[in-house]
Design a protein around this motif. Structure first.
Motif, PDB file in Angstrom:
ATOM      1  N   THR A   1     -24.693  31.722   4.770  1.00  0.00           N
ATOM      2  CA  THR A   1     -24.922  30.278   4.596  1.00  0.00           C
ATOM      3  C   THR A   1     -24.435  29.817   3.228  1.00  0.00           C
ATOM      4  O   THR A   1     -23.793  28.777   3.115  1.00  0.00           O
ATOM      5  N   VAL A   2     -24.715  30.594   2.200  1.00  0.00           N
ATOM      6  CA  VAL A   2     -24.251  30.246   0.850  1.00  0.00           C
ATOM      7  C   VAL A   2     -22.729  30.136   0.839  1.00  0.00           C
ATOM      8  O   VAL A   2     -22.170  29.184   0.279  1.00  0.00           O
ATOM      9  N   LEU A   3     -22.042  31.078   1.465  1.00  0.00           N
ATOM     10  CA  LEU A   3     -20.577  31.043   1.498  1.00  0.00           C
ATOM     11  C   LEU A   3     -20.056  29.832   2.271  1.00  0.00           C
ATOM     12  O   LEU A   3     -19.099  29.178   1.848  1.00  0.00           O
ATOM     13  N   LYS A   4     -20.691  29.513   3.401  1.00  0.00           N
ATOM     14  CA  LYS A   4     -20.290  28.334   4.184  1.00  0.00           C
ATOM     15  C   LYS A   4     -20.488  27.057   3.383  1.00  0.00           C
ATOM     16  O   LYS A   4     -19.636  26.169   3.392  1.00  0.00           O
ATOM     17  N   VAL A   5     -21.622  26.963   2.702  1.00  0.00           N
ATOM     18  CA  VAL A   5     -21.921  25.762   1.913  1.00  0.00           C
ATOM     19  C   VAL A   5     -20.954  25.646   0.745  1.00  0.00           C
ATOM     20  O   VAL A   5     -20.425  24.564   0.469  1.00  0.00           O
ATOM     21  N   ALA A   6     -20.699  26.745   0.054  1.00  0.00           N
ATOM     22  CA  ALA A   6     -19.759  26.718  -1.070  1.00  0.00           C
ATOM     23  C   ALA A   6     -18.383  26.232  -0.607  1.00  0.00           C
ATOM     24  O   ALA A   6     -17.764  25.389  -1.255  1.00  0.00           O
ATOM     25  N   LYS A   7     -17.936  26.746   0.529  1.00  0.00           N
ATOM     26  CA  LYS A   7     -16.639  26.306   1.063  1.00  0.00           C
ATOM     27  C   LYS A   7     -16.670  24.814   1.402  1.00  0.00           C
ATOM     28  O   LYS A   7     -15.749  24.073   1.070  1.00  0.00           O
ATOM     29  N   ALA A   8     -17.743  24.371   2.052  1.00  0.00           N
ATOM     30  CA  ALA A   8     -17.881  22.958   2.414  1.00  0.00           C
ATOM     31  C   ALA A   8     -17.929  22.070   1.182  1.00  0.00           C
ATOM     32  O   ALA A   8     -17.466  20.926   1.208  1.00  0.00           O
ATOM     33  N   LEU A   9     -18.487  22.591   0.092  1.00  0.00           N
ATOM     34  CA  LEU A   9     -18.585  21.820  -1.144  1.00  0.00           C
ATOM     35  C   LEU A   9     -17.283  21.830  -1.939  1.00  0.00           C
ATOM     36  O   LEU A   9     -17.108  21.059  -2.878  1.00  0.00           O
ATOM     37  N   GLY A  10     -16.390  22.745  -1.592  1.00  0.00           N
ATOM     38  CA  GLY A  10     -15.136  22.849  -2.334  1.00  0.00           C
ATOM     39  C   GLY A  10     -15.291  23.592  -3.649  1.00  0.00           C
ATOM     40  O   GLY A  10     -14.540  23.341  -4.587  1.00  0.00           O
ATOM     41  N   VAL A  11     -16.268  24.489  -3.714  1.00  0.00           N
ATOM     42  CA  VAL A  11     -16.445  25.306  -4.916  1.00  0.00           C
ATOM     43  C   VAL A  11     -16.262  26.767  -4.532  1.00  0.00           C
ATOM     44  O   VAL A  11     -16.463  27.156  -3.383  1.00  0.00           O
ATOM     45  N   LYS A  12     -15.844  27.560  -5.512  1.00  0.00           N
ATOM     46  CA  LYS A  12     -15.647  28.988  -5.292  1.00  0.00           C
ATOM     47  C   LYS A  12     -16.619  29.759  -6.157  1.00  0.00           C
ATOM     48  O   LYS A  12     -16.860  29.417  -7.305  1.00  0.00           O
ATOM     49  N   LEU A  13     -17.170  30.803  -5.589  1.00  0.00           N
ATOM     50  CA  LEU A  13     -17.973  31.743  -6.358  1.00  0.00           C
ATOM     51  C   LEU A  13     -17.011  32.788  -6.904  1.00  0.00           C
ATOM     52  O   LEU A  13     -16.022  33.111  -6.250  1.00  0.00           O
ATOM     53  N   HIS A  14     -17.267  33.269  -8.090  1.00  0.00           N
ATOM     54  CA  HIS A  14     -16.392  34.294  -8.645  1.00  0.00           C
ATOM     55  C   HIS A  14     -17.210  35.375  -9.314  1.00  0.00           C
ATOM     56  O   HIS A  14     -18.379  35.169  -9.639  1.00  0.00           O
TER      57      HIS A  14
END
Length: 106
Positions: free
Chosen positions: A88-101
């Protein structure tokens, strides 16, 4: 102080602060999430709330749609009591247009 002066004293009024109202650009949103990841990397619920703040800034309905989730489940997952799955965190990050690094810990 006289009685009339004491009666005129004003009371301090406070209002709630909503960070979502101040996250206007993708850069501000990414910086906000990055600050959470940097300052409190072990605070999973805080990071989830930060994602929720960004989602509210962008519009929760659209973020839920883009993430393929219901709005209600997104609110629940990103609330103070939520515990979203990493998927869910990955889906939300993608939907928000942010990348985790990731970077090597010092």
């Amino acid at each position: 102080m006289s009685k009339s002066t004491a009666k005129k004293a004003t009371r301090l009024r406070t209002t709630g602060y909503d960070v979502a109202q101040h996250l206007r650009t993708p850069e501000e949103m990414a910086a906000y999430l990055d600050a959470w990841l940097e300052e409190a990397p072990e605070d999973a619920s805080g990071i989830a709330r930060a994602l929720g703040d960004i989602a509210r800034a962008k519009g929760m309905t659209q973020v839920a749609k883009d993430a393929g989730l219901s709005r209600e489940s997104l609110y629940r997952a990103l609330s103070a009591d939520g515990n979203p799955s990493f998927a869910t965190v990955l889906k939300v990050a993608k939907a928000l247009g942010v990348k985790l690094h990731a970077e090597a810990a010092s």
